[in-house]
Enzyme design. Structure first.
Site, short mmCIF file in Angstrom:
data_model
loop_
_atom_site.label_atom_id
_atom_site.label_comp_id
_atom_site.label_asym_id
_atom_site.label_seq_id
_atom_site.Cartn_x
_atom_site.Cartn_y
_atom_site.Cartn_z
N ASP A 192 -12.49 -1.03 2.09
CA ASP A 192 -11.44 -1.28 1.10
C ASP A 192 -12.01 -2.13 -0.04
O ASP A 192 -12.94 -2.92 0.16
CB ASP A 192 -10.29 -2.03 1.77
N GLU A 193 -11.46 -1.99 -1.26
CA GLU A 193 -11.87 -2.79 -2.42
C GLU A 193 -13.40 -2.81 -2.56
O GLU A 193 -14.03 -3.86 -2.74
CB GLU A 193 -11.35 -4.23 -2.29
N ARG A 237 -0.43 -5.63 -13.39
CA ARG A 237 0.44 -6.30 -12.39
C ARG A 237 1.91 -6.04 -12.72
O ARG A 237 2.79 -6.22 -11.87
CB ARG A 237 0.23 -7.82 -12.37
N LYS A 290 -3.15 2.76 -2.92
CA LYS A 290 -4.44 2.69 -2.23
C LYS A 290 -4.29 2.31 -0.75
O LYS A 290 -4.85 2.97 0.13
CB LYS A 290 -5.34 1.68 -2.94
N THR A 291 -3.55 1.25 -0.49
CA THR A 291 -3.40 0.78 0.90
C THR A 291 -2.69 1.82 1.75
O THR A 291 -3.03 2.04 2.91
CB THR A 291 -2.63 -0.56 0.92
N GLN A 301 -11.31 -2.81 -11.73
CA GLN A 301 -10.73 -4.05 -11.24
C GLN A 301 -11.78 -4.96 -10.59
O GLN A 301 -11.45 -5.83 -9.78
CB GLN A 301 -9.60 -3.76 -10.25
#
Length: 720
Positions: free
Chosen positions: A231-232, A603, A36-37, A262
């Site tokens: 973002d997010e 994770r 994503k980043t 998430q």
């Protein structure tokens, strides 16, 4: 290689589509570990390099300063240092930029004060003194939470933002307010205004308020920001999303990226629907789904996909990976907390031995902080170095050290324990009094406690303290250590102090300490003495910590782990009432708890373990059962270690079935319906109070009417 090629290299098709789709409303559903980043920063760089847009015309908002700094650094590596990347920032950081430029519109100076929590507490101390109240009436934590809640509505800005309304009207407003918390709130606003101070809630609220009231300011910022990236997005609150929405109205270039699966911050205002329903709000939305995971093995991803599919508020996306299968996911059922901790530690030792892994490769996650206690004890016992991220060690937490200091003073009478607890809770023994005691102790070469016994300087509270400690000294050999701890908590006022502070987590941690002592008492063949307990506990409190040593096992909550990745992950305390939490089960917030589980699983890179144990759950007041989410996982997706008795499985599923029945909506009754009651037999609905959700039912057996709630299930409709 040109900069443009550099930006687009190593992107998969979905990432490339997200980067090059620059115009209009764009939604990217980016699953865990999907890069994503990388896509977000590459898109920013692409807009600068391929479109020729200045960085001053692009806003990119995220949630933490750490994430913003990482993005700025990545963009610099792609396009160089020639631009000012100040608009790659957090929501609050952007609002500060707006307010430093335009807050003078509402008669505030541009150099306004930004308050942190400690500043808020300082203001509250003044307010409490003025109103003649204390933390027992309302804790600072409660007041800050209430102030934040009231600021969800921006009506207060009509008072605070234009002139002296709060100051001139507060007297009348306070007089009219019957609620103590409202009085505190109005006084808080007044002191804010006097100091030209803004708290974190104000930063967004003031910005939105100015945009709404001064169209010239809004149009200036709309004109300036041609492209907006969020973002997010799943973690955005309505006010944060409203901000980026109005800013995008002129150029209509709004790019949102995130993963509804998430969303783990609903308790602080996040709404997954903002991302899920984005295409309904903006019908011409282009959606890109990034579902290739670069982080985890297929075994781990299959497990996470299986659990999250049970949520309804989401966008369907099966995550896949080209990584090799790796090892099986493990579920370990332990006979006790101790056994659970032992398994985790022995597994870490085995993997370090066999695979040349480092301790730093291992991360232990949990839903609630108190779970760390049994893990820490096992790690310390085996001399495995560890660190707690986003928190402190269980035995170094303030509330635990307070209790242990009382125990140590009873046995050792040491100065360190004395200084820690002499004013915990407060006994109004100030610096001058303590200085006198220290002087007396030095002159006579005795401990501070002995000096206090010799001369209390006529302070009643110090006489009472000595009496209390002497009583505990006599009792320590007569009662169990766990009972002595209970007496200390009750008689010293420690429990009341933490309860009045509204700090439930501290109280939970104290309960966990008591549980650990009880477990030791039950396990020991000989009576556990206070001296022996303190000797054992010294291993936990006096562990030598070398801050330069980085090869340590990491312990953290799932919330802390969000956005991070680790080679080996243990999810401990995978127990009903912990994950999902008891409060979430009662309030039917299971979707967020399932998302927390999903975040924990995703994770992991190489291996994932779920562990839980039998015993008694002091939070729920019931026996412990595996998390209900375990039953949602297909059994072929993991291997079980440890013997899970069939009766525990049957009992756990029976409880879930009963809950499910209770959650079914009660039958809707109308006036005139005939009903039966388990005690009063036949009756008839005479009235319906829709406001209070009450039926008024006439029962023949009573020859009287009784109020029955709509949702009570004992009332059954009789069909004609």
């Amino acid at each position: 290689m040109s900069n443009l090629n550099k930006i687009l290299e190593n992107l998969n098709e979905q990432q490339k589509q997200a980067v090059t789709t620059t115009e209009g409303y764009v939604r990217v559903i980016a699953g865990a570990g999907s890069g994503k980043t990388k896509a977000l920063t590459s898109r920013y760089a692409y807009i600068v390099e391929a479109l020729g847009i200045n960085a001053a015309n692009i806003l990119c908002v995220t949630f933490t300063n750490k994430a913003a700094n990482e993005m700025r650094n990545r963009v610099r590596r792609l396009v160089g240092d020639d631009n000012d990347y100040g608009y790659i920032t957090t929501y609050h950081g952007f609002c500060v930029k707006v307010l430093r430029e335009d807050i003078n519109k509402i008669q505030y100076p541009k150099q306004f004060v930004i308050m942190d929590v400690e500043d808020q507490k300082t203001i509250l101390r003044d307010i409490y003194e003025e109103l003649g109240i204390n933390s027992k009436d309302c804790s600072h934590k409660q007041a800050i939470r209430m102030i934040s809640k009231l600021k969800e509505s921006t009506n207060y800005l009509e008072y605070i933002a234009d002139g002296n309304d709060v100051i001139t009207n507060s007297g009348q407003l306070l007089k009219d307010s019957k609620l103590l918390l409202h009085q505190v709130f109005l006084k808080y606003l007044e002191k804010q205004q006097r100091n030209f101070a803004l708290d974190f809630d104000d930063l967004i609220n003031f910005t939105v308020y100015i945009y709404g009231k001064y169209t010239d300011v809004l149009e200036k910022w709309q004109q300036r920001l041609f492209y907006i990236q969020v973002d997010e997005t799943q973690d955005s609150s309505p006010s944060q999303f409203y901000l980026v929405n109005i800013l995008s109205q002129k150029h209509k270039n709004l790019f949102v990226v995130g993963d509804p699966d998430q969303t783990i911050y609903e308790w602080r205002g996040a709404q997954p629907e903002l991302l899920v329903d984005f295409d309904k709000k903006y019908p011409n939305t282009q959606t890109v789904v990034m579902n290739q995971n670069y982080r985890s093995t297929p075994n781990i991803l299959n497990l996470s996909n299986c659990i999250i599919k049970n949520n309804k508020i989401r966008i369907d996306k099966d995550m896949f990976t080209n990584n090799p299968n790796g090892v099986d996911v493990v579920h370990y059922h332990a006979k006790s907390d101790f056994d659970e901790g032992l398994f985790v530690v022995s597994e870490i030792q085995k993997l370090v031995r066999e695979k040349q892994s480092k301790y730093a490769d291992f991360t232990i996650l949990y839903r609630a902080n108190h779970i760390s206690r049994m893990i820490e004890q096992s790690l310390i016992k085996e001399q495995i170095p560890y660190t707690i991220w986003g928190g402190i060690r269980f035995f170094e937490r303030k509330e635990i050290k307070d209790v242990l200091s009382y125990l140590r003073l009873i046995v050792f009478g040491d100065d360190l324990s004395f200084l820690r607890i002499i004013n915990t809770p407060s006994r109004n023994l100030g610096k001058v009094w303590i200085s006198n005691i220290k002087q007396l102790a030095e002159q006579n070469n005795i401990s501070l406690y002995e000096a206090m016994e010799e001369n209390s300087f006529n302070r009643q509270s110090s006489i009472e303290f000595i009496s209390l400690i002497e009583e505990f000294k006599k009792r320590k050999d007569e009662i169990l250590v766990s009972d002595l701890v209970k007496e200390i908590l009750d008689k010293t006022g420690l429990t009341e102090m933490y309860r009045s502070d509204g700090d439930e987590e501290r109280l939970e941690n104290i309960k966990e300490l008591q549980n650990a002592i009880i477990a030791l008492e039950n396990d020991d063949t000989e009576k556990l003495t206070l001296e022996n307990y303190l000797q054992e506990i010294a291993l936990y409190t006096d562990m030598d910590v070398d801050d330069k040593k980085t090869d340590r096992v990491k312990l953290m909550t799932i919330h802390t782990a969000k956005g991070l990745e680790f080679p080996y992950v243990f999810l401990c305390g995978f127990t009903d009432g912990v994950l999902p939490s008891y409060m979430s089960m009662r309030e039917r917030r299971l979707e967020e708890e399932r998302r927390l589980t999903y975040v924990a699983i995703t994770r992991a890179e190489k291996a994932f373990y779920m562990t839980e144990s039998e015993g008694y759950n002091f939070q729920t007041g019931m026996n412990k059962y595996p998390s209900r989410f375990l039953w949602e996982i297909k059994e072929n997706l993991y291997v079980r270690q440890g013997i899970l008795p069939q009766e525990i499985i049957d009992e756990a599923k029976k409880i879930l079935e009963k809950e499910k029945e209770q959650q079914q909506p009660a039958e809707v009754l109308e006036i005139g319906n005939k009903v039966t009651h388990p005690i009063w037999n036949e009756g008839e609905v005479k009235e319906k109070d829709d406001l209070n959700k009450i039926y008024h039912v006439f029962f023949e057996q009573l020859n009287a009417i009784r109020p029955i709630p709509f949702d009570w299930r004992g009332l059954q409709k009789v069909e004609d």
